[in-house]
Design an enzyme around this catalytic site. Sequence first.
Site, short mmCIF file in Angstrom:
data_model
loop_
_atom_site.label_atom_id
_atom_site.label_comp_id
_atom_site.label_asym_id
_atom_site.label_seq_id
_atom_site.Cartn_x
_atom_site.Cartn_y
_atom_site.Cartn_z
N SER A 1 -72.84 -5.89 37.20
CA SER A 1 -73.00 -7.06 36.28
C SER A 1 -71.45 -7.21 36.00
O SER A 1 -70.81 -7.42 37.01
CB SER A 1 -73.76 -6.72 35.17
OG SER A 1 -74.04 -7.99 34.46
N ASP B 1 -82.32 -11.34 42.42
CA ASP B 1 -81.28 -11.59 41.27
C ASP B 1 -80.37 -12.92 41.16
O ASP B 1 -79.35 -13.13 42.28
CB ASP B 1 -80.54 -10.36 41.33
CG ASP B 1 -79.49 -10.34 40.10
OD1 ASP B 1 -79.60 -11.16 38.98
OD2 ASP B 1 -78.68 -9.14 39.90
N HIS C 1 -82.29 -7.98 37.50
CA HIS C 1 -80.81 -7.61 37.29
C HIS C 1 -80.85 -6.11 36.91
O HIS C 1 -79.50 -5.69 36.81
CB HIS C 1 -80.28 -8.47 36.41
CG HIS C 1 -78.75 -8.46 36.34
ND1 HIS C 1 -78.11 -8.78 37.35
CD2 HIS C 1 -77.93 -8.05 35.60
CE1 HIS C 1 -76.54 -8.58 37.15
NE2 HIS C 1 -76.61 -8.35 35.90
#
Length: 424
Positions: free
Chosen positions: A246, A304, A343
Site C-alpha cells: 500500500s 484491487d 487489498h
Amino acid sequence: MATPTGTAENEPTWPELLGSNNWEGLLEPLNLHLRTLILRCGDFIQATYDAFNNDKNSLYCGSSRYGKSSFFHKVMLDNPTHYTVASFLYATARVTVPEAFILHSLSRDSWDRESNWIGYIAVTSDERTKALGRREIYIVWRGTTRDLEWINVFGAAPESATGLLSAKSLSELNKNTDGGSSSSSDEEDNERRPKVMRGWLTIYTSDDPNSPFTKTSARTQVLNKIKSLLHLYRDESPSVVLVGHSLGASLSILSAFDLVENGVTDVPVTAIVFGSPQVGNKAFNERFNKFPNLKVLHVKNVIDIITHYPGRLLGYEYTGVELVIDTRKSPSLKDSKNPSDWHNLQAMLHVVAGWNGHGGEFEMKVKRSLALVNKSCEFLKDEYRVPGSWWVEKNRGMVRREDGEWVLDAPDEEDLPVPEQEQD
C-alpha cells in the site's frame, strides 16, 4: 511463515531472483524459490503492522511496540535469528495529515508529538550471511493502518521529483528542458520532468527539527544508513531489497529510485511490493528504467482498486514488472465485496502461496497457516472458525496493579522508543 513443499526446482541465482532478467521464466509458472522470497518479504511487511502501536490511549501511540533487539522474536517471524534489525525508520509530515498517515497519542506526555515509526532496516545475521555467501539488506516500509481512507489524503496532485535527482542528473535535465529548441513548448518541457504523487514525497522528505526522531527526514535516514551498511559489508556481496504494501509499496519504489539515482549503482537494488498505487509519471518511469541494477516486482490482486490510483488521466503510470494474482481463486476466502479485503496483505500472501496462474487450479505450494489471513480482517470463510482481526495485545495492553487498579502497561525498557542518533 512458509515452508516449501512438493518437488524441487532448479534454483535461480540470487541476482535472477532480484530481477536481473526481469523475472523471465519465473512468474508463469511461479518459481518456488521466488515464491518463497515473495512470502518472506510479505512477512517482513506484516511485522510492521503487528508491531505498530495504534492505540491513541497509549503514551507510545505511533511507535513500535517492540524494540530492535527482540523485534523478530516478538512478531513471531519464522527463523528470527536469521535477521537483525539495524535501524528503525521514523517519518513526519510538513503539513497536517489525517490519521491514516500519522497517529498521535491523546496524552500530552507522549513519546513524540509529530513523528511516527514508519519501518525498519534489517540485515541477514553473520551466521546466515556465512551460510548464504551474501549479505542481504532489507528496507521495510509500513503501510497505513486505517483501511483505505488515505487515498484522498493529499489529493492526486503530482509534484516534481527533481529534489531527488543527483546534481549531474538535474544539470542534464535542465539542459534538455531549458536549452532545447525554441519550438519546444512549456508543456513538453513539463512532461520531461519526473513527477510523483505529492503524498509519497511529503512523507518521504519531511523532517522536524523539534523531534529527536525526525531531525532528519525518512529519506536522509535511509540514504545515510544504507550507504553506511554497504560500506561495512562491501566484501560480502551485499544487495538491497525494499519491501512494502500500500503506502509502504509507494515508499519502497520511491526510495529504491532515490538510492540508485544518488549513487548506489554497483549492487542489486530491488523493490518487491504488494498492492502499490501508481507512483510517478512517464518521465519518472523512463528515468527509473535507465538503471540496470534497479528493479521492481509488483504483486497485485487483479480486483484491487488501489493499484489503479491516482490514474492515467492524471499522468501516472504503472512501475515495474507485475505478478497479477486473483484472490477469488482461493476456495478458502469469502466472496467479499469489501475493497479492503481485496487489498489485504495477508490475503495476497495466502494466494501467492497457492498460486498456479490464472488458468491453473489453486493449490498450496508452500506450507502456510490459513489463519494468518484473518490477522487484521474477516476474509476467511466462517467454516474455518478463525476469529477476525485476531492479532491484538493481551487485554489490549491493560494490566492489574497490586492495588487492584487496571492500567495500561508500560513497555519493557528494551521496547521504549529511542532516537536512532542516540544509538549510533
